[in-house]
Design an enzyme around this catalytic site. Structure first.
Site, PDB file in Angstrom:
ATOM      1  N   ASP A   1       0.878  -1.172   0.000  1.00 59.13           N
ATOM      2  CA  ASP A   1       0.000   0.000   0.000  1.00 59.13           C
ATOM      3  C   ASP A   1       0.913   1.220   0.000  1.00 59.13           C
ATOM      4  O   ASP A   1       2.121   1.107   0.246  1.00 59.13           O
ATOM      5  CB  ASP A   1      -0.894   0.003   1.258  1.00 59.13           C
ATOM      6  N   SER A   2       0.330   2.373  -0.232  1.00 62.18           N
ATOM      7  CA  SER A   2       1.117   3.603  -0.159  1.00 62.18           C
ATOM      8  C   SER A   2       1.566   3.873   1.276  1.00 62.18           C
ATOM      9  O   SER A   2       2.425   4.723   1.501  1.00 62.18           O
ATOM     10  CB  SER A   2       0.269   4.782  -0.643  1.00 62.18           C
TER      11      SER A   2
ATOM     12  N   CYS B   1      -4.417  -1.426  -1.916  1.00 61.92           N
ATOM     13  CA  CYS B   1      -4.581   0.021  -2.102  1.00 61.92           C
ATOM     14  C   CYS B   1      -5.556   0.217  -3.256  1.00 61.92           C
ATOM     15  O   CYS B   1      -5.277  -0.232  -4.388  1.00 61.92           O
ATOM     16  CB  CYS B   1      -3.212   0.614  -2.428  1.00 61.92           C
TER      17      CYS B   1
ATOM     18  N   GLU C   1      -2.386   8.430   8.011  1.00 63.94           N
ATOM     19  CA  GLU C   1      -0.986   7.993   7.944  1.00 63.94           C
ATOM     20  C   GLU C   1      -0.171   8.628   9.081  1.00 63.94           C
ATOM     21  O   GLU C   1       0.657   7.998   9.710  1.00 63.94           O
ATOM     22  CB  GLU C   1      -0.433   8.436   6.581  1.00 63.94           C
TER      23      GLU C   1
ATOM     24  N   CYS D   1     -11.010   3.420   0.401  1.00 66.60           N
ATOM     25  CA  CYS D   1      -9.562   3.598   0.549  1.00 66.60           C
ATOM     26  C   CYS D   1      -9.182   2.782   1.774  1.00 66.60           C
ATOM     27  O   CYS D   1      -9.887   2.841   2.796  1.00 66.60           O
ATOM     28  CB  CYS D   1      -9.224   5.073   0.755  1.00 66.60           C
TER      29      CYS D   1
ATOM     30  N   HIS E   1      -7.059   3.094   3.941  1.00 64.57           N
ATOM     31  CA  HIS E   1      -6.750   3.846   5.165  1.00 64.57           C
ATOM     32  C   HIS E   1      -8.004   4.115   6.006  1.00 64.57           C
ATOM     33  O   HIS E   1      -7.921   4.244   7.227  1.00 64.57           O
ATOM     34  CB  HIS E   1      -6.123   5.209   4.820  1.00 64.57           C
TER      35      HIS E   1
END
Ligand code: DGL
Length: 291
Positions: free
Chosen positions: A22-23, A86, A165, A200, A202
């Site tokens: 994932d990012s 992601c 994040e 998403c 996240h």
């Protein structure tokens, strides 16, 4: 491909790890589902947080990063399958990855619009995702395929993945409030949004904040569990699932601690903190440079 007959010798790939990327920390929500579905597998999780967020970049950037990360996992970790944990990278890059790595089973994640359409009572559904995901051809065709089945209200969430994040509670609260307000009225009455798609990886980590804003009756949908099941199916088709034989040989060498390897292109401390906070795990995180 066929599943090998019971009792057959384990495939040479069965003991290789599954790569997950994932990012940043968002893919940990998918990793959790993968570990629950596939407890005998080894996983290498790569957070590309040194190059995040992806969601407000252009497609070429996301494709380039996804290619570089996949190349690294294939070359350095001999992964037997890749989970793109992601939505943004799946939307922008999965087609290219499947072309570049044609021998590698690649599983992507997409916003859970289909399950949302079938389970919603009011047929009014809110969708939160990044700008890259929402602008992608992949997302547009998914939306198109469900035309007439439900009314989707789409909201790009600039900055929300980044706030999660960084574990920035103030920004998470402000973003969630702004984006849910923009979606409209939540509830069970006709015309109200009774379902919220977290498009998403996240966003499940902002669940509590979102829940407080939209109320207890709204159904939240994310893609981790279906992705884990699809990974299981694909590996079974290849005959590459780690079975009890693989686990037994690992047990014999005391290699169980190696079931999860964590890598990051950013600061190890933030991935470590996220693992501790959300998965209650405290493994070592290795910094890597992927140009
Ligand atoms: N976690 C990623 C997703 O599922 C995106 C976060 C980012 O913008 O980098 O879309």
């Amino acid at each position: 491909m066929e599943t090998p007959p019971a009792g057959a010798a384990p495939s040479t790939r069965a003991s290789d790890p599954i790569g997950v990327f994932d990012s940043g920390v968002g893919g940990l929500s998918v990793l959790q589902a993968l570990r629950a579905e596939l407890p005998l597998e080894r996983f290498v999780y790569l957070s590309d947080s040194g190059h995040a967020p992806y969601g407000e970049q252009d497609d070429a950037y996301v494709i380039r990063r996804s290619q570089a990360v996949t190349r690294y996992l294939v070359d350095h970790h001999r992964i037997k399958a890749l989970v793109v944990a992601c939505n943004t990278a799946t939307a922008a890059a999965i087609q290219q990855l499947r072309q570049d790595f044609s021998d590698l089973p690649i599983i992507g994640i997409e916003p859970a619009l289909k399950p949302a359409a079938s389970q919603s009572q009011t047929k009014h559904i809110g969708v939160l995702a990044t700008r890259v995901t929402l602008n992608s051809a992949k997302f547009r065709s998914l939306l198109q395929s469900l035309q007439g089945q439900a009314h989707f209200v789409i909201q790009p969430c600039d900055g929300l993945a980044d706030a999660i994040e960084r574990d920035d509670a103030t920004k998470i609260a402000a973003g969630c409030a702004e984006f849910t307000r923009a979606l409209g009225q939540f509830g069970k009455q006709p015309g109200e949004l009774d379902t919220l798609v977290l498009g998403c990886t996240h966003y499940p980590f902002a669940n509590d904040t979102l829940r407080a804003l939209v109320g207890p009756s709204v159904v939240f949908l994310e893609g981790g569990v279906p992705v884990a099941r699809q990974t299981q199916r694909l590996l079974a088709q290849h005959g590459w699932l780690a079975g009890p034989d693989v686990a037994a040989s690992r047990g014999a060498t005391g290699d169980d601690a190696g079931l999860l390897q964590l890598l990051t292109t950013g600061a190890p401390a933030s991935l470590q903190a996220a693992l501790q906070r959300w998965l209650k795990l405290s493994p070592e995180v290795q910094p890597v440079v992927i140009g």
